[in-house]
Design a protein around this motif. Structure first.
Motif, PDB file in Angstrom:
ATOM      1  N   UNK A 178     -58.885   1.129 -15.761  1.00 34.33           N
ATOM      2  CA  UNK A 178     -57.874   0.505 -16.606  1.00 34.33           C
ATOM      3  C   UNK A 178     -56.691   0.080 -15.743  1.00 34.33           C
ATOM      4  N   UNK A 179     -56.281   0.963 -14.829  1.00 35.71           N
ATOM      5  CA  UNK A 179     -55.298   0.560 -13.829  1.00 35.71           C
ATOM      6  C   UNK A 179     -56.117  -0.153 -12.773  1.00 35.71           C
ATOM      7  N   UNK A 180     -56.031  -1.472 -12.783  1.00 40.87           N
ATOM      8  CA  UNK A 180     -56.915  -2.322 -12.010  1.00 40.87           C
ATOM      9  C   UNK A 180     -56.622  -2.317 -10.524  1.00 40.87           C
ATOM     10  N   UNK A 181     -55.336  -2.327 -10.142  1.00 48.16           N
ATOM     11  CA  UNK A 181     -55.001  -2.346  -8.719  1.00 48.16           C
ATOM     12  C   UNK A 181     -53.524  -2.055  -8.496  1.00 48.16           C
TER      13      UNK A 181
ATOM     14  N   UNK B 115     -60.462   0.061  10.255  1.00 45.29           N
ATOM     15  CA  UNK B 115     -61.784   0.081   9.613  1.00 45.29           C
ATOM     16  C   UNK B 115     -61.713   0.243   8.092  1.00 45.29           C
ATOM     17  N   UNK B 116     -60.751  -0.427   7.478  1.00 46.06           N
ATOM     18  CA  UNK B 116     -60.591  -0.393   6.028  1.00 46.06           C
ATOM     19  C   UNK B 116     -61.614  -1.336   5.406  1.00 46.06           C
TER      20      UNK B 116
ATOM     21  N   UNK C 194     -60.167  -1.995  -0.308  1.00 43.58           N
ATOM     22  CA  UNK C 194     -60.422  -0.703  -0.960  1.00 43.58           C
ATOM     23  C   UNK C 194     -59.760   0.436  -0.196  1.00 43.58           C
ATOM     24  N   UNK C 195     -59.217   1.364  -0.954  1.00 48.12           N
ATOM     25  CA  UNK C 195     -58.667   2.585  -0.374  1.00 48.12           C
ATOM     26  C   UNK C 195     -59.782   3.586  -0.114  1.00 48.12           C
ATOM     27  N   UNK C 196     -59.445   4.750   0.408  1.00 45.44           N
ATOM     28  CA  UNK C 196     -60.454   5.722   0.813  1.00 45.44           C
ATOM     29  C   UNK C 196     -61.291   6.294  -0.325  1.00 45.44           C
ATOM     30  N   UNK C 197     -60.808   6.215  -1.559  1.00 42.20           N
ATOM     31  CA  UNK C 197     -61.580   6.707  -2.710  1.00 42.20           C
ATOM     32  C   UNK C 197     -62.191   5.568  -3.504  1.00 42.20           C
ATOM     33  N   UNK C 198     -62.200   4.373  -2.926  1.00 40.22           N
ATOM     34  CA  UNK C 198     -62.745   3.204  -3.601  1.00 40.22           C
ATOM     35  C   UNK C 198     -61.746   2.477  -4.468  1.00 40.22           C
TER      36      UNK C 198
ATOM     37  N   UNK D 163     -54.207  -4.337  -3.182  1.00 41.65           N
ATOM     38  CA  UNK D 163     -53.945  -5.745  -2.914  1.00 41.65           C
ATOM     39  C   UNK D 163     -52.764  -5.888  -1.952  1.00 41.65           C
ATOM     40  N   UNK D 164     -52.917  -6.785  -1.000  1.00 43.50           N
ATOM     41  CA  UNK D 164     -51.785  -7.222  -0.190  1.00 43.50           C
ATOM     42  C   UNK D 164     -51.208  -8.426  -0.895  1.00 43.50           C
ATOM     43  N   UNK D 165     -49.879  -8.531  -0.954  1.00 47.99           N
ATOM     44  CA  UNK D 165     -49.231  -9.634  -1.662  1.00 47.99           C
ATOM     45  C   UNK D 165     -48.082 -10.145  -0.811  1.00 47.99           C
ATOM     46  N   UNK D 166     -48.145 -11.417  -0.451  1.00 50.18           N
ATOM     47  CA  UNK D 166     -47.085 -12.034   0.356  1.00 50.18           C
ATOM     48  C   UNK D 166     -46.421 -13.155  -0.428  1.00 50.18           C
ATOM     49  N   UNK D 167     -45.110 -13.103  -0.500  1.00 54.11           N
ATOM     50  CA  UNK D 167     -44.330 -14.151  -1.167  1.00 54.11           C
ATOM     51  C   UNK D 167     -43.869 -15.147  -0.124  1.00 54.11           C
TER      52      UNK D 167
END
Length: 126
Positions: free
Chosen positions: A71-74, A93-94, A114-118, A122-126
Motif C-alpha cells: 500500500x505504501x508504494x515507495x 551492488x544495489x 530496491x532496498x535490501x528487503x525488496x 526512488x531517486x528524484x531530481x528536480x
C-alpha cells in the motif's frame, strides 16, 4: 563524505489509491493535507499533497494492479545529481529496476531501485 551532498532529503512517500477522488478528499478534508498538483506522466495518475513539509504522492491503481509493492508504494529520496546517485548505487551492488532515469517533465527525473528487503525506492531530481 560525498554522499551527504548527493542524497539531500526525502522527496515524498507514494501511497496507492484505489479510488483517487475518495483518497484526495480523505487526505485534504479529513487529515488537512494541502493539494499541490495532479499529473499523469504515463498511464498512471499522480496527485501530490503536503502536510507539515511532508509530501505524499497518491498513486492511481490501474488494471487491478493493487499492491504488488504494498500500500505504501515507495519512498522517494531527493538527489542533487541523479546520474551520480545511480553510479553510487551500482558501486554498492544495489538492485536496479531500470537502466536509465526517466524524465517526468519540467526538468524532473526519477529512477527506481530496491532496498535490501525488496522495498521499492526512488531517486528524484528536480
Amino acid at each position: 563524505m560525498e554522499n551527504k551532498s548527493l542524497f539531500t532529503g526525502v522527496e515524498h512517500i507514494g501511497i496507492k489509491a484505489l479510488e483517487m477522488e475518495k483518497a484526495i478528499r480523505f487526505y485534504t478534508e479529513v487529515l488537512g493535507f494541502k493539494f499541490l498538483n495532479r499529473i499523469k506522466p504515463g498511464e498512471v495518475e499522480l496527485v501530490f499533497l503536503e502536510l507539515g513539509g511532508t509530501v505524499v504522492e497518491l498513486v492511481e491503481v490501474v488494471n487491478g494492479q493493487k499492491f504488488e509493492d504494498g500500500v505504501v508504494n515507495h519512498l522517494a529520496i531527493r538527489v542533487s545529481d541523479i546520474m551520480k546517485a545511480i553510479d553510487h548505487l551500482k558501486d554498492h551492488q544495489v538492485e536496479l529496476t531500470a537502466s536509465e532515469p526517466m524524465s517526468i517533465g519540467e526538468g524532473r527525473y526519477n529512477f527506481f531501485f530496491r532496498g535490501p528487503s525488496g522495498e521499492r525506492l526512488e531517486l528524484y531530481q528536480v
